[in-house]
Design a protein around this motif. Structure first.
Motif, short mmCIF file in Angstrom:
data_model
loop_
_atom_site.label_atom_id
_atom_site.label_comp_id
_atom_site.label_asym_id
_atom_site.label_seq_id
_atom_site.Cartn_x
_atom_site.Cartn_y
_atom_site.Cartn_z
N GLY A 203 1.53 -8.88 11.29
CA GLY A 203 0.91 -8.17 12.25
C GLY A 203 0.94 -8.59 13.66
N ALA A 204 1.63 -9.73 13.98
CA ALA A 204 1.34 -10.29 15.32
C ALA A 204 2.17 -9.39 16.45
CB ALA A 204 1.85 -11.48 15.54
N THR A 205 1.65 -9.22 17.52
CA THR A 205 2.54 -8.60 18.52
C THR A 205 3.62 -9.49 19.02
OG1 THR A 205 1.12 -9.67 20.45
CG2 THR A 205 0.45 -7.23 19.12
N ARG A 206 4.55 -8.87 19.94
CA ARG A 206 5.56 -9.78 20.43
C ARG A 206 5.05 -10.99 21.22
NH1 ARG A 206 11.06 -7.16 23.07
NH2 ARG A 206 12.48 -8.95 22.51
N TRP A 207 3.96 -10.64 22.08
CA TRP A 207 3.56 -11.78 22.94
C TRP A 207 2.78 -12.77 21.79
CZ3 TRP A 207 2.83 -14.97 26.31
CH2 TRP A 207 1.74 -15.78 26.82
N GLU A 208 2.12 -12.35 21.03
CA GLU A 208 1.47 -13.27 19.91
C GLU A 208 2.49 -14.11 19.34
OE1 GLU A 208 -2.84 -11.04 19.09
OE2 GLU A 208 -0.96 -10.50 17.76
N VAL A 209 3.61 -13.40 18.92
CA VAL A 209 4.42 -14.21 18.18
C VAL A 209 5.15 -15.30 19.10
CG1 VAL A 209 7.22 -14.10 17.38
CG2 VAL A 209 5.52 -12.30 16.71
N LEU A 210 5.34 -14.96 20.55
CA LEU A 210 5.84 -15.97 21.45
C LEU A 210 5.00 -17.04 21.68
CD1 LEU A 210 8.12 -16.74 23.55
CD2 LEU A 210 6.73 -15.47 24.99
N ARG A 211 3.61 -16.69 21.63
CA ARG A 211 2.59 -17.72 21.88
C ARG A 211 2.23 -18.49 20.78
NH1 ARG A 211 -3.04 -17.40 21.96
NH2 ARG A 211 -2.68 -14.99 21.36
N LEU A 212 2.16 -17.82 19.53
CA LEU A 212 1.66 -18.65 18.39
C LEU A 212 2.82 -19.18 17.50
CD1 LEU A 212 -1.43 -16.02 17.44
CD2 LEU A 212 -1.34 -18.22 18.97
N ALA A 213 3.89 -18.55 17.59
CA ALA A 213 4.87 -18.84 16.73
C ALA A 213 6.08 -19.71 17.22
CB ALA A 213 5.49 -17.62 15.89
N VAL A 214 6.34 -19.23 18.32
CA VAL A 214 7.81 -19.83 19.10
C VAL A 214 7.53 -20.89 19.97
CG1 VAL A 214 9.74 -19.24 20.59
CG2 VAL A 214 8.84 -17.51 19.02
N LEU A 215 6.52 -20.79 21.00
CA LEU A 215 6.18 -21.94 22.12
C LEU A 215 5.80 -22.96 21.56
CD1 LEU A 215 5.03 -20.02 25.06
CD2 LEU A 215 7.34 -20.82 24.76
N PRO A 216 4.88 -23.07 20.31
CA PRO A 216 4.33 -24.42 19.79
C PRO A 216 5.52 -25.09 19.20
CG PRO A 216 2.89 -22.62 19.17
CD PRO A 216 4.05 -21.89 19.87
N LEU A 217 6.55 -24.63 18.50
CA LEU A 217 7.58 -25.41 17.99
C LEU A 217 8.66 -25.71 18.95
CD1 LEU A 217 8.34 -23.44 14.50
CD2 LEU A 217 7.14 -25.83 15.00
N ALA A 218 8.79 -24.87 20.05
CA ALA A 218 9.90 -25.37 21.19
C ALA A 218 9.15 -26.30 22.17
CB ALA A 218 10.19 -23.97 21.75
N ARG A 219 7.68 -26.50 21.99
CA ARG A 219 7.10 -27.19 23.16
C ARG A 219 7.80 -28.74 23.39
NH1 ARG A 219 1.41 -27.67 21.67
NH2 ARG A 219 2.30 -28.71 20.04
N GLY A 220 8.15 -29.16 22.37
CA GLY A 220 8.66 -30.65 22.50
C GLY A 220 10.01 -30.50 23.36
#
Length: 314
Positions: A203-220
């Motif tokens: 149920g995450a929004t698009r911004w929440e998906v980016l903030r919680l699921a995408v950027l943490p893994l792409a941070r490195g």
């Protein structure tokens, strides 16, 4: 355990790969050794630490101190990275996550194209377009305002000629934006689709998906790209040389001239007729090599660490 390479061709191929990889490593060490050897006269005369932190650069009297150029390099490169990081990250996120496929293809093409533009072209644009515009529309108004309202600011502003520290920082930040954005875009695209789908299923929004699921893994990958962009900024020569003003003084004014380690080498190498002068320039190149080498090591470590975390073994 069965041997992995039982055929002669396999063993020969692996040996060739090992020799080629070792040759790259050996080349780096040989470069460092030759730079140190070429700068050993200046380093022994001034002392390694004394040469690094010395402020006086006077080839006529045989006094050489690299601190104005080291400080100029750090200020220009770090400031350019700071100014360019968030615009570059925004462009990467837009191209990788939000833009339609046709628009993303155009943005990606433009990012790759601008990253490949030669630095001398940026330098010419900086001389004939950017520096005059900054002088007339930014530096002179601020200088005149400070002269009337805040005279105590004048020693920190310097002469608003258009060629100086601020111009070099802004030009270099524009140069590293596409480089940082391209690396950040690739890091974001490497995040598995399953990660996004799982977040959407919760149920995450698009911004929440980016903030919680995408950027943490792409941070490195994003941070590693930022470090590599910093290494690019540290070693930039022609564009910075053409707009920074090339002053031997400490870079303590915003509009005044300064110099970086690559710019002083480019300016004075052909004019160095004394052995000590030439040795001092090579010694600056040795320190520049060390700085770039350390930045790339840190970037590699961050990227490997992030990949390990993504695999669940970190």
């Amino acid at each position: 355990m069965k041997r992995l390479y039982t055929h002669f061709g396999d063993r020969l191929f692996v040996l060739a790969l090992l020799l080629l990889a070792s040759g790259v490593i050996l080349l780096a060490f040989l470069m460092a050794y030759e730079l140190y050897k070429g700068g050993s006269e200046a380093l022994s005369r001034m002392g390694g630490w004394g040469f690094l932190v010395g402020r006086d650069w006077n080839p006529v009297e045989g006094r050489f101190g690299a601190w104005p150029y080291v400080l100029g390099t750090l200020i220009v490169s770090l400031s350019a990275l700071f100014l360019s990081f968030f615009p570059a990250l925004a462009a990467a996120i837009f191209a990788a996550e939000y833009a339609p496929r046709w628009l993303a293809a155009i943005v990606n093409y433009l990012l790759d194209l601008t990253a490949a533009v030669p630095s001398v072209v940026y330098g010419l644009w900086g001389i004939f377009v950017m520096a005059p515009w900054l002088r007339d529309h930014l530096m002179l108004p601020i200088y005149l305002w400070a002269a009337e309202k805040a005279p105590w600011l004048l020693p920190f502003l310097g002469t608003p000629s258009g060629y100086g520290l601020l111009t070099a920082v802004l030009l270099l930040s524009a140069m590293v934006v596409p480089f940082t954005a391209a690396l950040a875009r690739d890091a974001i695209k490497l995040v598995p689709k399953e990660q996004r789908e799982a977040a959407y299923a919760l149920g995450a929004t698009r911004w929440e998906v980016l903030r919680l699921a995408v950027l943490p893994l792409a941070r490195g990958g994003i941070l590693a790209g930022a470090f590599l962009a910093l290494a690019r900024a540290v070693g930039e020569t022609m564009a910075v040389t053409m707009v920074i003003g090339n002053s031997h003084q400490l870079p303590y004014t915003l509009f005044g001239g300064a110099a970086t380690m690559p710019s002083v080498i480019a300016n004075e190498f052909t004019e160095a007729v004394e052995n000590l002068h030439l040795s001092a320039l090579i010694a600056i190149g040795f320190y520049l090599f060390l700085v770039s080498f350390l930045i790339n090591l840190v970037a590699g470590y961050v990227l490997r660490r992030q990949e390990a975390l993504a695999r669940g073994v970190g």
